[in-house]
Enzyme design. Structure first.
Site, PDB file in Angstrom:
ATOM      1  N   THR A   1     -51.902  88.534 -11.466  1.00 18.14           N
ATOM      2  CA  THR A   1     -50.520  89.096 -11.181  1.00 18.14           C
ATOM      3  C   THR A   1     -49.879  89.266 -12.438  1.00 18.14           C
ATOM      4  O   THR A   1     -49.387  88.417 -13.386  1.00 18.14           O
ATOM      5  CB  THR A   1     -49.834  87.872 -10.123  1.00 18.14           C
TER       6      THR A   1
ATOM      7  N   LEU B   1     -54.369  87.583  -1.365  1.00 22.48           N
ATOM      8  CA  LEU B   1     -55.155  86.566  -0.659  1.00 22.48           C
ATOM      9  C   LEU B   1     -54.227  85.217  -0.547  1.00 22.48           C
ATOM     10  O   LEU B   1     -53.494  85.206  -1.346  1.00 22.48           O
ATOM     11  CB  LEU B   1     -56.670  86.035  -1.209  1.00 22.48           C
TER      12      LEU B   1
ATOM     13  N   TYR C   1     -40.992  79.149   9.090  1.00 20.79           N
ATOM     14  CA  TYR C   1     -41.099  77.609   9.462  1.00 20.79           C
ATOM     15  C   TYR C   1     -40.388  76.951   8.392  1.00 20.79           C
ATOM     16  O   TYR C   1     -40.669  76.840   7.098  1.00 20.79           O
ATOM     17  CB  TYR C   1     -42.598  77.522   9.584  1.00 20.79           C
TER      18      TYR C   1
ATOM     19  N   GLY D   1     -44.265  75.980  -2.494  1.00 22.32           N
ATOM     20  CA  GLY D   1     -44.941  75.623  -3.855  1.00 22.32           C
ATOM     21  C   GLY D   1     -46.286  76.306  -4.276  1.00 22.32           C
ATOM     22  O   GLY D   1     -46.205  77.701  -3.791  1.00 22.32           O
TER      23      GLY D   1
ATOM     24  N   CYS E   1     -48.514  80.319  -6.847  1.00 21.07           N
ATOM     25  CA  CYS E   1     -47.774  81.713  -7.141  1.00 21.07           C
ATOM     26  C   CYS E   1     -46.502  82.062  -6.808  1.00 21.07           C
ATOM     27  O   CYS E   1     -45.787  82.678  -7.645  1.00 21.07           O
ATOM     28  CB  CYS E   1     -48.874  82.776  -6.008  1.00 21.07           C
TER      29      CYS E   1
HETATM   30  P1  NAD Z   1     -57.251  80.016 -12.069  1.00 20.42           P
HETATM   31  O1  NAD Z   1     -56.462  78.947 -12.731  1.00 20.42           O
HETATM   32  O2  NAD Z   1     -57.565  79.324 -10.690  1.00 20.42           O
HETATM   33  O3  NAD Z   1     -58.625  80.583 -12.522  1.00 20.42           O
HETATM   34  C1  NAD Z   1     -58.322  81.297 -13.746  1.00 20.42           C
HETATM   35  C2  NAD Z   1     -59.708  81.057 -14.410  1.00 20.42           C
HETATM   36  O4  NAD Z   1     -59.739  81.885 -15.655  1.00 20.42           O
HETATM   37  C3  NAD Z   1     -60.161  79.735 -14.882  1.00 20.42           C
HETATM   38  O5  NAD Z   1     -61.363  79.109 -14.387  1.00 20.42           O
HETATM   39  C4  NAD Z   1     -59.998  79.600 -16.387  1.00 20.42           C
HETATM   40  O6  NAD Z   1     -60.896  78.779 -17.004  1.00 20.42           O
HETATM   41  C5  NAD Z   1     -60.476  81.191 -16.500  1.00 20.42           C
HETATM   42  N1  NAD Z   1     -60.123  81.468 -17.992  1.00 20.42           N
HETATM   43  C6  NAD Z   1     -59.095  81.267 -18.796  1.00 20.42           C
HETATM   44  N2  NAD Z   1     -59.327  82.034 -19.755  1.00 20.42           N
HETATM   45  C7  NAD Z   1     -60.521  82.585 -19.863  1.00 20.42           C
HETATM   46  C8  NAD Z   1     -60.995  83.620 -20.638  1.00 20.42           C
HETATM   47  N3  NAD Z   1     -60.663  84.010 -21.887  1.00 20.42           N
HETATM   48  N4  NAD Z   1     -62.519  84.097 -20.247  1.00 20.42           N
HETATM   49  C9  NAD Z   1     -62.758  83.751 -19.048  1.00 20.42           C
HETATM   50  N5  NAD Z   1     -62.356  83.190 -18.282  1.00 20.42           N
HETATM   51  C10 NAD Z   1     -61.071  82.498 -18.538  1.00 20.42           C
HETATM   52  O7  NAD Z   1     -56.189  81.118 -11.305  1.00 20.42           O
HETATM   53  P2  NAD Z   1     -55.931  81.916 -10.090  1.00 20.42           P
HETATM   54  O8  NAD Z   1     -55.351  81.166  -8.976  1.00 20.42           O
HETATM   55  O9  NAD Z   1     -57.424  82.395  -9.874  1.00 20.42           O
HETATM   56  O10 NAD Z   1     -55.219  83.223 -10.598  1.00 20.42           O
HETATM   57  C11 NAD Z   1     -55.542  84.073 -11.427  1.00 20.42           C
HETATM   58  C12 NAD Z   1     -54.644  85.243 -11.249  1.00 20.42           C
HETATM   59  O11 NAD Z   1     -54.767  85.666  -9.879  1.00 20.42           O
HETATM   60  C13 NAD Z   1     -52.991  84.864 -11.412  1.00 20.42           C
HETATM   61  O12 NAD Z   1     -52.512  85.767 -12.216  1.00 20.42           O
HETATM   62  C14 NAD Z   1     -52.563  84.660 -10.047  1.00 20.42           C
HETATM   63  O13 NAD Z   1     -51.062  84.671 -10.169  1.00 20.42           O
HETATM   64  C15 NAD Z   1     -53.172  85.769  -9.461  1.00 20.42           C
HETATM   65  N6  NAD Z   1     -53.261  85.105  -7.958  1.00 20.42           N
HETATM   66  C16 NAD Z   1     -53.458  84.238  -7.498  1.00 20.42           C
HETATM   67  C17 NAD Z   1     -53.655  83.942  -6.156  1.00 20.42           C
HETATM   68  C18 NAD Z   1     -53.915  82.622  -5.652  1.00 20.42           C
HETATM   69  O14 NAD Z   1     -53.659  82.371  -4.460  1.00 20.42           O
HETATM   70  N7  NAD Z   1     -54.424  81.674  -6.559  1.00 20.42           N
HETATM   71  C19 NAD Z   1     -53.215  84.906  -5.305  1.00 20.42           C
HETATM   72  C20 NAD Z   1     -52.985  86.247  -5.741  1.00 20.42           C
HETATM   73  C21 NAD Z   1     -53.022  86.483  -7.119  1.00 20.42           C
END
Ligand code: NAD
Length: 456
Positions: free
Chosen positions: A121, A154, A255, A261, A264
């Site tokens: 994002t 998701l 709800y 929290g 995101c």
């Molecule tokens: P996360 O923290 O669970 O995962 C990020 C991963 O990136 C970690 O495993 C970390 O070790 C790895 N990483 C960091 N630096 C790196 C590098 N240089 N090379 C390779 N890997 C590296 O994050 P997430 O929840 O998966 O979110 C990722 C993005 O997706 C964010 O921008 C978030 O806002 C967006 N997003 C998240 C969700 C959600 O529900 N979690 C939903 C939609 C969008």
């Protein structure tokens, strides 16, 4: 297609597994060596319903690979997804250092036409920045690439279902070639006709923030309605049904509870507000959303204080739920943690149970609370029970067992899981969100809803 997913967290792992399930050859890259070695040995690193079955199958059938070697993975890929963290910076803006840091390494690694996809994002204009960084990072002459924005919608707790059958796929592309690659990639996921929306990259980037900000606003609006209901002696459940049946409003996200929290909504609302500031626009609704949400959990904690006194020393509270919502082990910005921190600050001791989020909570709360093996152990000897997460198994507990374990029949329900009248009939002092406190038969020691609200 050969796909690299850079960043193997929630989004990266779910995306990687689901693309592999559709027959693609997927290589998931991460800098976390321990995470990669666990995944390589077939051990899944997050809890997400339905993920393990797909993970096991695709790992066994060798369509799913894990590596820390970015170069080896990217140089053989047709599509490279960036699923990297974009945490909030101190001023609320999205920290792009992970995304741009990887973009800086990509140019020299590309060997043929490659689509680089921002799945993280990211604020408006990031695709252009990523494109410029790749072009400036040792790109060989004659090698073509495109940067696409493909925000992910998701929901944690339903991530696999959402990814496999998305309501819509948003693709922000600046060339037809990139849009065609992405459309081909996603077509198997929308066979029932849900749309693939191809648009400009800036619109795609904005769509993600607008969606999350809208949902956060809807939750917050309903929390405000609930807060008003408790002042006005109305029942928010009845109001919710009354407005949710209006097609223009719909039932989802109505709800009330302890506030939103997770990883995101809070960060994305802050980042969208920051983007607005950068364009000299004051997005006032978002200011209100953040202010109301920051205080929502405290309203129910205040009921504990009103019931037991400002100093909670010697008061033991059983807490059900640590995750920020059900069906996940994610505790980032969890309202349950906010409640626990407030209870601890006031001197209470806490014993908590969560079916999935104990390990993740330990890294934040450490041994400041005790972790119970089940919901009944959490309630044993407690002066009151506080429900923080809406796990289904909390909805129909064994009430007679619970009664034998609790010191007092007092429940603070931050998720409105129980019926106030049934609770009163069973002799519970029961406090929930936006619903009247029904006096127990022998005179509610609790206070009436308007009195409570006035005292808040
Ligand atoms: P996360 O923290 O669970 O995962 C990020 C991963 O990136 C970690 O495993 C970390 O070790 C790895 N990483 C960091 N630096 C790196 C590098 N240089 N090379 C390779 N890997 C590296 O994050 P997430 O929840 O998966 O979110 C990722 C993005 O997706 C964010 O921008 C978030 O806002 C967006 N997003 C998240 C969700 C959600 O529900 N979690 C939903 C939609 C969008």
């Amino acid at each position: 297609m050969r796909i690299s997913i850079v960043g193997t967290g929630y989004v990266g792992l779910v995306s990687g597994v689901c693309f592999a399930e559709m027959g693609h050859d997927v290589s998931c890259v991460d800098v976390d060596e321990e995470k990669i070695s666990r995944l390589k040995s077939g051990e899944i690193t997050i809890y997400e319903p339905g993920l393990k079955v797909l993970f096991d199958r695709n790992w066994r059938e060798k369509r799913l690979h894990f590596t820390t070697d970015l170069a080896a993975s990217v140089s053989t890929s047709d599509v490279v997804f960036l699923a990297l963290p974009t945490p909030p910076g101190e001023d609320g803006s999205a920290d792009l250092s992970y995304v741009l840091g990887v973009a800086d390494q990509l140019g020299s690694l590309l060997r043929g036409y490659t689509v680089v996809v921002d799945k993280s994002t990211v604020p408006v204009g990031t695709a252009e920045k990523v494109e410029a960084r790749i072009a400036a990072s040792g790109l060989r002459s004659g090698i073509d690439f495109d940067v696409v924005s493909n925000p992910e919608f998701l929901r944690e707790g339903a991530a696999v279902a959402d990814f496999m059958k998305p309501d819509r796929v948003v693709i922000g592309a600046s060339t037809e070639r990139a849009a065609d690659v992405m459309t081909a990639l996603y077509e198997p996921f929308v066979r029932q006709g849900n749309p693939i929306l191809v648009m400009g990259r800036r619109s795609a980037e904005m769509t993600k923030y607008a969606a999350n900000a809208m949902l956060a606003t809807k939750i917050t609006f309903m929390n405000e309605v609930a807060n008003l209901c408790s002042l006005a002696d109305a029942d928010v459940d009845e109001v919710r049904r009354g407005i949710g049946s209006d097609n223009r409003i719909g039932n989802a996200f109505l709800y009330p509870g302890l506030g939103f929290g997770g990883s995101c909504f809070p960060k994305d609302v802050r980042a969208m507000r920051k983007t607005a500031h950068e364009f000299s626009y004051e997005f006032r609704i978002l200011d209100s959303v953040l202010a109301v949400n920051g205080n929502q959990h405290a309203r129910l904690v205040n009921r504990v204080v009103e019931r037991f006194g400002v100093d909670l020393t010697g008061i033991h509270v059983g807490v059900w739920g640590l995750a920020f919502k059900a069906h996940t082990d994610d505790v980032r910005e969890s309202p349950a943690h906010r409640v626990i921190e407030d209870l601890l600050d006031a001197g209470a001791s806490v014993s908590a149970f969560d079916p999935e989020a104990e390990v993740t909570s330990r890294t934040v709360l450490g041994d400041r609370i005790t972790y119970a093996a089940d919901l009944y152990e959490a309630a044993a000897g407690a002066d009151a029970l506080f429900v923080c997460t809406e796990w289904p198994q909390f909805r129909r507990p064994d009430w007679s067992l619970l009664e034998s374990l609790l010191k007092n029949k007092i429940v603070f329900d931050g998720r409105n899981l129980f019926d106030p009248r049934e609770m009163a009939a069973a002799g519970y002092e029961y406090f929930s969100v936006g619903r009247a406190c029904v006096p127990v038969e022998d005179g509610c020691e609790g206070i009436s809803a308007p009195e409570l609200a006035a005292a808040a």
